[in-house]
Design a protein around this motif. Structure first.
Motif, PDB file in Angstrom:
ATOM      1  N   UNK A   1     -41.114 -12.978 -22.366  1.00  0.00           N
ATOM      2  CA  UNK A   1     -40.310 -14.052 -22.942  1.00  0.00           C
ATOM      3  C   UNK A   1     -40.821 -14.514 -24.306  1.00  0.00           C
ATOM      4  N   UNK A   2     -41.949 -14.003 -24.731  1.00  0.00           N
ATOM      5  CA  UNK A   2     -42.551 -14.495 -25.961  1.00  0.00           C
ATOM      6  C   UNK A   2     -41.845 -14.011 -27.225  1.00  0.00           C
ATOM      7  N   UNK A   3     -40.866 -13.107 -27.087  1.00  0.00           N
ATOM      8  CA  UNK A   3     -40.186 -12.606 -28.287  1.00  0.00           C
ATOM      9  C   UNK A   3     -39.082 -13.531 -28.766  1.00  0.00           C
TER      10      UNK A   3
ATOM     11  N   UNK B   1     -31.788 -10.241 -15.856  1.00  0.00           N
ATOM     12  CA  UNK B   1     -32.375  -9.686 -14.640  1.00  0.00           C
ATOM     13  C   UNK B   1     -31.345  -9.870 -13.532  1.00  0.00           C
ATOM     14  N   UNK B   2     -31.418  -9.044 -12.508  1.00  0.00           N
ATOM     15  CA  UNK B   2     -30.583  -9.230 -11.321  1.00  0.00           C
ATOM     16  C   UNK B   2     -31.490  -9.507 -10.140  1.00  0.00           C
ATOM     17  N   UNK B   3     -31.320 -10.672  -9.516  1.00  0.00           N
ATOM     18  CA  UNK B   3     -32.151 -11.111  -8.405  1.00  0.00           C
ATOM     19  C   UNK B   3     -31.273 -11.329  -7.186  1.00  0.00           C
ATOM     20  N   UNK B   4     -31.546 -10.580  -6.122  1.00  0.00           N
ATOM     21  CA  UNK B   4     -30.749 -10.690  -4.888  1.00  0.00           C
ATOM     22  C   UNK B   4     -29.262 -10.496  -5.178  1.00  0.00           C
ATOM     23  N   UNK B   5     -28.959  -9.612  -6.111  1.00  0.00           N
ATOM     24  CA  UNK B   5     -27.580  -9.349  -6.476  1.00  0.00           C
ATOM     25  C   UNK B   5     -26.990 -10.339  -7.459  1.00  0.00           C
ATOM     26  N   UNK B   6     -27.748 -11.357  -7.836  1.00  0.00           N
ATOM     27  CA  UNK B   6     -27.263 -12.414  -8.735  1.00  0.00           C
ATOM     28  C   UNK B   6     -27.738 -12.133 -10.155  1.00  0.00           C
ATOM     29  N   UNK B   7     -26.804 -11.991 -11.124  1.00  0.00           N
ATOM     30  CA  UNK B   7     -27.228 -11.799 -12.516  1.00  0.00           C
ATOM     31  C   UNK B   7     -27.774 -13.105 -13.091  1.00  0.00           C
ATOM     32  N   UNK B   8     -28.968 -13.057 -13.645  1.00  0.00           N
ATOM     33  CA  UNK B   8     -29.576 -14.234 -14.254  1.00  0.00           C
ATOM     34  C   UNK B   8     -30.059 -13.868 -15.650  1.00  0.00           C
ATOM     35  N   UNK B   9     -30.290 -14.891 -16.471  1.00  0.00           N
ATOM     36  CA  UNK B   9     -30.819 -14.682 -17.811  1.00  0.00           C
ATOM     37  C   UNK B   9     -31.953 -15.679 -18.022  1.00  0.00           C
ATOM     38  N   UNK B  10     -33.039 -15.214 -18.616  1.00  0.00           N
ATOM     39  CA  UNK B  10     -34.228 -16.034 -18.817  1.00  0.00           C
ATOM     40  C   UNK B  10     -34.610 -16.065 -20.282  1.00  0.00           C
ATOM     41  N   UNK B  11     -35.235 -17.169 -20.688  1.00  0.00           N
ATOM     42  CA  UNK B  11     -35.777 -17.303 -22.040  1.00  0.00           C
ATOM     43  C   UNK B  11     -36.842 -18.392 -22.029  1.00  0.00           C
ATOM     44  N   UNK B  12     -37.559 -18.495 -23.132  1.00  0.00           N
ATOM     45  CA  UNK B  12     -38.587 -19.521 -23.244  1.00  0.00           C
ATOM     46  C   UNK B  12     -38.096 -20.619 -24.182  1.00  0.00           C
ATOM     47  N   UNK B  13     -38.106 -21.866 -23.684  1.00  0.00           N
ATOM     48  CA  UNK B  13     -37.663 -23.005 -24.478  1.00  0.00           C
ATOM     49  C   UNK B  13     -38.730 -23.369 -25.510  1.00  0.00           C
ATOM     50  N   UNK B  14     -38.365 -24.257 -26.418  1.00  0.00           N
ATOM     51  CA  UNK B  14     -39.270 -24.640 -27.499  1.00  0.00           C
ATOM     52  C   UNK B  14     -40.546 -25.296 -26.982  1.00  0.00           C
ATOM     53  N   UNK B  15     -40.474 -25.954 -25.818  1.00  0.00           N
ATOM     54  CA  UNK B  15     -41.668 -26.587 -25.264  1.00  0.00           C
ATOM     55  C   UNK B  15     -42.578 -25.603 -24.536  1.00  0.00           C
ATOM     56  N   UNK B  16     -42.200 -24.331 -24.568  1.00  0.00           N
ATOM     57  CA  UNK B  16     -43.016 -23.294 -23.940  1.00  0.00           C
ATOM     58  C   UNK B  16     -42.652 -22.984 -22.511  1.00  0.00           C
TER      59      UNK B  16
ATOM     60  N   UNK C   1     -25.445 -12.871 -25.716  1.00  0.00           N
ATOM     61  CA  UNK C   1     -25.334 -13.827 -26.804  1.00  0.00           C
ATOM     62  C   UNK C   1     -26.651 -14.021 -27.522  1.00  0.00           C
ATOM     63  N   UNK C   2     -26.924 -15.277 -27.928  1.00  0.00           N
ATOM     64  CA  UNK C   2     -28.145 -15.556 -28.681  1.00  0.00           C
ATOM     65  C   UNK C   2     -28.538 -17.015 -28.451  1.00  0.00           C
ATOM     66  N   UNK C   3     -29.717 -17.363 -28.916  1.00  0.00           N
ATOM     67  CA  UNK C   3     -30.249 -18.714 -28.759  1.00  0.00           C
ATOM     68  C   UNK C   3     -30.029 -19.522 -30.032  1.00  0.00           C
ATOM     69  N   UNK C   4     -29.666 -20.786 -29.864  1.00  0.00           N
ATOM     70  CA  UNK C   4     -29.698 -21.791 -30.932  1.00  0.00           C
ATOM     71  C   UNK C   4     -30.593 -22.914 -30.432  1.00  0.00           C
ATOM     72  N   UNK C   5     -31.821 -22.932 -30.922  1.00  0.00           N
ATOM     73  CA  UNK C   5     -32.793 -23.857 -30.356  1.00  0.00           C
ATOM     74  C   UNK C   5     -33.049 -23.472 -28.912  1.00  0.00           C
ATOM     75  N   UNK C   6     -32.886 -24.422 -27.996  1.00  0.00           N
ATOM     76  CA  UNK C   6     -33.079 -24.144 -26.581  1.00  0.00           C
ATOM     77  C   UNK C   6     -31.789 -23.727 -25.882  1.00  0.00           C
TER      78      UNK C   6
END
Length: 363
Positions: free
Chosen positions: A22-24, A30-45, A64-69
């Motif tokens: 997530x540091x990039x 990711x797909x967890x238990x068949x559920x599509x999820x998306x992860x990222x790191x917020x500005x607070x770490x 898509x992309x991130x705008x801030x958090x």
């Protein structure tokens, strides 16, 4: 048991990827238990996690992309906060209220042991268990070596049972540390650890075969003995502490995070009480990878749908299978408490009735 169809399993924590991914500053699906999820790191770490589906036209938010958090959907620009609320619809005039139901599910996520863990527990539901206890992670006498994370075509429960199956060592690992001339395993002594796990202890002789094993084990003897204390954390985490006569402690953590009913993300790291000078991380990884690839080849040939019933004859058992049978019983108890029944796939071994020949009628 079809893992994705058992709602109770959504109420546990699962590691999905190394935290460093997530540091990039980007979005990571990711797909967890068949559920599509998306992860990222917020500005607070802190890591954040949403369902990877826009509530507008179901596009993957990870495209898509991130705008801030906030996550901006790459289809129409709808923008979502880390809590899953839509905070901007660019096609609407400024100041137009956004509907309260314009949101996507947000999932609880935390970072520990160098990995990102997610639970799909519903809002208002607490996870049934905390993250596994790995005391070596905070012990300065141990170093952590991250070994691999990769997708395997297996059911998660198969790997957990295999991790406590000493009978397979002689055959599956005959090229690394097993001995087909000594196939009778010492059995585990099992002690329950609360409702969602157990500890198991055993010892057994292993062959020290080749330079890779010698470097990893720190011994040039032809064979040695493993004193082994393993812990199973429901649903799919195993911690195995191996101690050798030379004082080396090698603690393996293996997680099988279900992607779906046929695929799992396998994550493995180890703790050791030696130094890089005594055994390089590369040599430790090389030996453990050789072992795990032997497991992978066999487990990918097995039916991923593990039956929980142990007396119906669908699968036969022997004494060394006891840890896996205890797991199956604990899963049955979990489902019963949740008011669920075990979900199964049609058996691939069901006999096929050949079609009857069609009698030819005279012209």
């Amino acid at each position: 048991m079809l893992i994705t169809r058992q709602t109770a399993l959504r109420r546990f924590w699962y590691p999905v990827m190394p935290a460093a991914v997530l540091d990039d500053g980007g979005l990571h699906p990711f797909t967890l238990l068949g559920e599509p999820i998306v992860l990222w790191r917020a500005a607070n770490g802190e890591p954040a996690c949403l369902r990877d589906r826009c509530c507008h036209r179901t596009a993957r938010l990870s495209l898509g992309f991130l705008e801030g958090d906030d996550v901006v959907c790459g289809y129409h620009g709808w923008t979502f906060s880390p809590e899953g609320r839509c905070v901007r619809v660019p096609q609407q005039p400024a100041g137009t209220p956004i509907a309260a139901n314009a949101c996507v599910p947000a999932y609880r996520v935390q970072e520990r042991y160098g990995y990102v863990w997610v639970t799909l527990a519903a809002p208002g539901q607490e996870p049934l268990a905390d993250l596994p206890d790995l005391p070596q992670d905070a012990d300065p006498a141990f170093r952590r070596i991250d070994e691999f994370h990769e997708e395997w075509g297996i059911g998660a429960l198969r790997l957990m049972e295999n991790s406590f199956d000493n009978a397979h060592v002689a055959y599956v690992h005959r090229a690394t540390f097993g001995d087909v001339q000594d196939p009778r395993p010492n059995l585990y002594r099992i002690t329950a650890q609360g409702k969602y796990g157990f500890e198991a202890t055993t010892h057994y002789r292993v062959v020290v075969r080749g330079e890779t094993a010698q470097r990893a084990i720190g011994s040039d003897e032809a064979e040695t003995v493993r004193e082994q204390t393993s812990a199973w954390f429901m649903p799919f985490v195993r911690r195995t502490g191996i101690r050798y006569p030379n004082g080396l402690a090698h603690v393996i953590v293996t997680c099988a995070t279900p992607i779906d009913d046929r695929r799992s993300m396998i994550l493995q790291w180890v703790y050791r009480n030696d130094t890089e000078q005594e055994a390089s991380a590369a040599s430790v990884i090389a030996f453990d990878r050789a072992v795990t690839l032997e497991d992978k080849a066999i487990l990918e040939s097995c039916d991923p749908d593990v039956p929980l019933a142990v007396v119906d004859g669908e699968e036969l058992h022997m004494a060394s299978d006891r840890p896996g049978l205890v797991m199956r019983g604990m899963f049955m108890s979990l489902l019963a408490e949740a008011g669920e029944t075990e979900q199964r796939a049609p058996s691939p071994w069901a006999p096929v009735t050949p079609p009857r020949a069609v009698e030819q009628q005279p012209a």
